[in-house]
Design an enzyme around this catalytic site. Structure first.
Site, mmCIF file in Angstrom:
data_model
loop_
_atom_site.group_PDB
_atom_site.id
_atom_site.type_symbol
_atom_site.label_atom_id
_atom_site.label_comp_id
_atom_site.label_asym_id
_atom_site.label_seq_id
_atom_site.Cartn_x
_atom_site.Cartn_y
_atom_site.Cartn_z
ATOM 1 N N TYR A 190 3.435 -17.860 35.181
ATOM 2 C CA TYR A 190 3.959 -18.906 34.283
ATOM 3 C C TYR A 190 5.444 -18.654 33.975
ATOM 4 O O TYR A 190 5.853 -17.533 33.682
ATOM 5 C CB TYR A 190 3.152 -18.984 32.991
ATOM 6 C CG TYR A 190 1.752 -19.569 33.189
ATOM 7 C CD1 TYR A 190 1.372 -20.160 34.392
ATOM 8 C CD2 TYR A 190 0.798 -19.537 32.177
ATOM 9 C CE1 TYR A 190 0.105 -20.690 34.582
ATOM 10 C CE2 TYR A 190 -0.477 -20.068 32.360
ATOM 11 C CZ TYR A 190 -0.821 -20.642 33.571
ATOM 12 O OH TYR A 190 -2.084 -21.169 33.755
ATOM 13 N N SER A 193 -6.043 -28.413 31.545
ATOM 14 C CA SER A 193 -5.610 -29.818 31.406
ATOM 15 C C SER A 193 -6.699 -30.688 30.797
ATOM 16 O O SER A 193 -7.085 -31.718 31.366
ATOM 17 C CB SER A 193 -5.168 -30.402 32.750
ATOM 18 O OG SER A 193 -3.907 -29.926 33.088
ATOM 19 N N PRO A 194 -7.217 -30.304 29.627
ATOM 20 C CA PRO A 194 -8.336 -31.049 29.047
ATOM 21 C C PRO A 194 -7.985 -32.481 28.631
ATOM 22 O O PRO A 194 -8.873 -33.307 28.482
ATOM 23 C CB PRO A 194 -8.726 -30.207 27.820
ATOM 24 C CG PRO A 194 -7.500 -29.419 27.491
ATOM 25 C CD PRO A 194 -6.817 -29.159 28.790
ATOM 26 N N LEU A 195 -6.703 -32.777 28.463
ATOM 27 C CA LEU A 195 -6.349 -34.154 28.066
ATOM 28 C C LEU A 195 -6.325 -35.097 29.260
ATOM 29 O O LEU A 195 -6.401 -36.314 29.096
ATOM 30 C CB LEU A 195 -4.984 -34.189 27.371
ATOM 31 C CG LEU A 195 -4.851 -33.393 26.082
ATOM 32 C CD1 LEU A 195 -3.525 -33.703 25.410
ATOM 33 C CD2 LEU A 195 -6.006 -33.667 25.138
ATOM 34 N N LYS A 228 -2.609 -37.473 28.528
ATOM 35 C CA LYS A 228 -1.302 -36.906 28.149
ATOM 36 C C LYS A 228 -0.153 -37.756 28.696
ATOM 37 O O LYS A 228 1.004 -37.563 28.343
ATOM 38 C CB LYS A 228 -1.194 -35.448 28.555
ATOM 39 C CG LYS A 228 -1.012 -35.176 29.986
ATOM 40 C CD LYS A 228 -0.951 -33.676 30.187
ATOM 41 C CE LYS A 228 -1.595 -33.331 31.499
ATOM 42 N NZ LYS A 228 -2.173 -32.043 31.538
HETATM 43 N N1 LIG Z 1 -6.258 -22.086 35.879
HETATM 44 C C1 LIG Z 1 -5.387 -22.966 36.331
HETATM 45 O O1 LIG Z 1 -5.225 -23.175 37.542
HETATM 46 C C2 LIG Z 1 -4.583 -23.745 35.336
HETATM 47 C C3 LIG Z 1 -3.815 -24.851 35.753
HETATM 48 C C4 LIG Z 1 -3.098 -25.553 34.789
HETATM 49 C C5 LIG Z 1 -3.141 -25.146 33.458
HETATM 50 N N2 LIG Z 1 -3.886 -24.054 33.100
HETATM 51 C C6 LIG Z 1 -3.992 -23.612 31.673
HETATM 52 O O2 LIG Z 1 -4.402 -24.720 30.913
HETATM 53 C C7 LIG Z 1 -3.483 -24.917 29.826
HETATM 54 C C8 LIG Z 1 -3.477 -26.348 29.429
HETATM 55 O O3 LIG Z 1 -3.027 -27.168 30.499
HETATM 56 P P1 LIG Z 1 -2.189 -28.480 30.178
HETATM 57 O O4 LIG Z 1 -0.911 -28.119 29.526
HETATM 58 O O5 LIG Z 1 -2.152 -29.287 31.407
HETATM 59 O O6 LIG Z 1 -3.208 -29.114 29.099
HETATM 60 P P2 LIG Z 1 -3.301 -30.365 28.175
HETATM 61 O O7 LIG Z 1 -3.681 -29.838 26.827
HETATM 62 O O8 LIG Z 1 -4.219 -31.327 28.849
HETATM 63 O O9 LIG Z 1 -1.863 -31.019 28.120
HETATM 64 C C9 LIG Z 1 -0.847 -30.523 27.303
HETATM 65 C C10 LIG Z 1 0.379 -31.349 27.565
HETATM 66 O O10 LIG Z 1 0.136 -32.679 27.091
HETATM 67 C C11 LIG Z 1 1.182 -33.050 26.217
HETATM 68 N N3 LIG Z 1 0.629 -33.983 25.207
HETATM 69 C C12 LIG Z 1 0.864 -35.313 25.159
HETATM 70 N N4 LIG Z 1 0.238 -35.873 24.131
HETATM 71 C C13 LIG Z 1 -0.398 -34.900 23.480
HETATM 72 C C14 LIG Z 1 -1.215 -34.877 22.313
HETATM 73 N N5 LIG Z 1 -1.467 -35.970 21.584
HETATM 74 N N6 LIG Z 1 -1.762 -33.712 21.934
HETATM 75 C C15 LIG Z 1 -1.518 -32.600 22.649
HETATM 76 N N7 LIG Z 1 -0.726 -32.548 23.745
HETATM 77 C C16 LIG Z 1 -0.169 -33.700 24.168
HETATM 78 C C17 LIG Z 1 1.679 -31.744 25.636
HETATM 79 O O11 LIG Z 1 3.028 -31.914 25.218
HETATM 80 P P3 LIG Z 1 3.566 -31.192 23.863
HETATM 81 O O12 LIG Z 1 3.701 -29.740 24.190
HETATM 82 O O13 LIG Z 1 4.874 -31.862 23.640
HETATM 83 O O14 LIG Z 1 2.569 -31.460 22.791
HETATM 84 C C18 LIG Z 1 1.597 -30.821 26.849
HETATM 85 O O15 LIG Z 1 2.705 -31.019 27.708
HETATM 86 C C19 LIG Z 1 -2.161 -24.341 30.352
HETATM 87 O O16 LIG Z 1 -1.291 -23.982 29.319
HETATM 88 C C20 LIG Z 1 -2.666 -23.134 31.105
HETATM 89 O O17 LIG Z 1 -2.900 -22.074 30.198
HETATM 90 C C21 LIG Z 1 -4.615 -23.356 34.008
#
Ligand SMILES: NC(=O)c1ccc[n+]([C@@H]2O[C@H](COP(=O)([O-])OP(=O)(O)OC[C@H]3O[C@@H](n4cnc5c(N)ncnc54)[C@H](OP(=O)(O)O)[C@@H]3O)[C@@H](O)[C@H]2O)c1
Length: 297
Positions: free
Chosen positions: A56, A210-212, A216
């Site tokens: 990361y 990426s639960p959203l 998002k």
């Molecule tokens: N194992 C793997 O291969 C893998 C791959 C990808 C990710 N991951 C892990 O999963 C975690 C989450 O992934 P993700 O970032 O894609 O997850 P997410 O929780 O689905 O999305 C978060 C993103 O959505 C934005 N967002 C827009 N509206 C939002 C709202 N109302 N509430 C909250 N967030 C909002 C956030 O921006 P703001 O920050 O501006 O709120 C942030 O950029 C990563 O940090 C990582 O630890 C693992």
């Protein structure tokens, strides 16, 4: 089979996990003060597990987190650190010319030592192999995992983005506690292709990245049926779209642990409401139908 003794370990993670992928160079480039605030806010809300990967921020975010965590007043034994290794990324800090996966035992051990140093900790609560590799040799992985468990550098082990067959291959050699995969309202395949049922059967904890999902993106890019369903259900459950999306995942009986990626403490406060939502079964399918744009068969 090796390491039967570790089967007795029941790792603990908070139901919602804070994902750090976008906290640093790959996303918000948060200042140290902001990182400390987010860690402390998460902890106060009961989010005690933090998800990392060595790569990361082009191998910089674990270090940023480690510095901030040390500055927070929190004690290490009250939180859980998860990290991943295996992706070798081309970037200026590394000598690689081609992005690849490496699961040689010495590579895994070195990667864990590097993560421990960056995070300023003696152990990881959970180590995950980041992505399956066609060249993965389970005996080679088992050598590293045995060593890391025996020496207390990791407390438990799991995988990420693995299919059930790929897990089976490894599970002959070592206990697999977790599979972290992409699951969301619109990436709902694991609920239908047997991947989550496999986790339930094998007592493997699923974590969803990426639960959203599609939510998002700006609302204007959501399908109109989904927009309508979110509006209706947000009113009914008195919450925002993000908590609705997370509550939808939490209703699944496989005990999905969503990894929440926001870097915004207020959004975290909103999402935490998901744990209080008692999602009605018909509403659950209403949301699914809205995202699939057709009723279930
Ligand atoms: N194992 C793997 O291969 C893998 C791959 C990808 C990710 N991951 C892990 O999963 C975690 C989450 O992934 P993700 O970032 O894609 O997850 P997410 O929780 O689905 O999305 C978060 C993103 O959505 C934005 N967002 C827009 N509206 C939002 C709202 N109302 N509430 C909250 N967030 C909002 C956030 O921006 P703001 O920050 O501006 O709120 C942030 O950029 C990563 O940090 C990582 O630890 C693992």
């Amino acid at each position: 089979m090796t390491n039967q003794k570790y089967k007795s370990i029941e790792p603990y993670y908070s139901k919602l996990i804070a994902g750090t992928m976008l906290w640093g160079a790959w996303g918000k480039e948060m200042t140290k003060a902001k990182r400390v605030e987010l860690i402390e806010t998460a902890f106060k809300m009961g989010i005690t597990s933090f998800d990392h990967a060595d790569i990361y921020g082009n191998y910089t975010t674990e270090k940023d987190f480690g510095i901030a965590f040390a500055e927070s007043g929190l004690s290490r034994d009250k939180v859980q650190f998860i990290s991943k290794c295996g992706i070798a990324m081309v970037c200026e800090n590394k000598p690689y010319k081609t992005k690849h996966y490496n699961y040689d035992s010495s590579y895994i051990i070195d990667a864990v030592h590097a993560s421990l140093k960056q995070l300023k900790t003696d152990y990881l609560d959970l180590l995950l192999l980041h992505r399956p590799s066609p060249l993965l040799n389970p005996e080679e992985v088992a050598k590293a995992v045995d060593f890391l468990l025996d020496s207390g550098k990791i407390l438990s082990f799991g995988v990420s983005n693995f299919t059930s067959t790929q897990i089976d291959l490894l599970a002959n050699y070592m206990p697999i506690h977790v599979n972290q995969i992409e699951i969301s309202l619109n990436r709902n395949e694991p609920m239908f292709n047997g991947q989550l049922n496999y986790c339930q059967r094998k007592n493997i904890l699923p974590m969803s990245w990426s639960p959203l999902g599609i939510l998002k993106k700006p609302e204007s890019q959501w399908p109109s049926k989904l927009r309508y369903a979110i509006l209706k259900l947000s009113e009914k459950y008195d919450c925002g779209y993000a908590s609705l999306a997370v509550a939808w995942l939490l209703k699944h009986p496989s005990k999905i642990h969503p990894v929440i990626g926001t870097s915004n403490p207020q959004r975290l406060q909103e999402i935490i409401k998901a744990q209080k939502i008692d999602f009605d079964t018909e509403d659950w399918f209403f949301l699914l139908e809205a995202v699939k744009e057709k009723p279930c068969p």
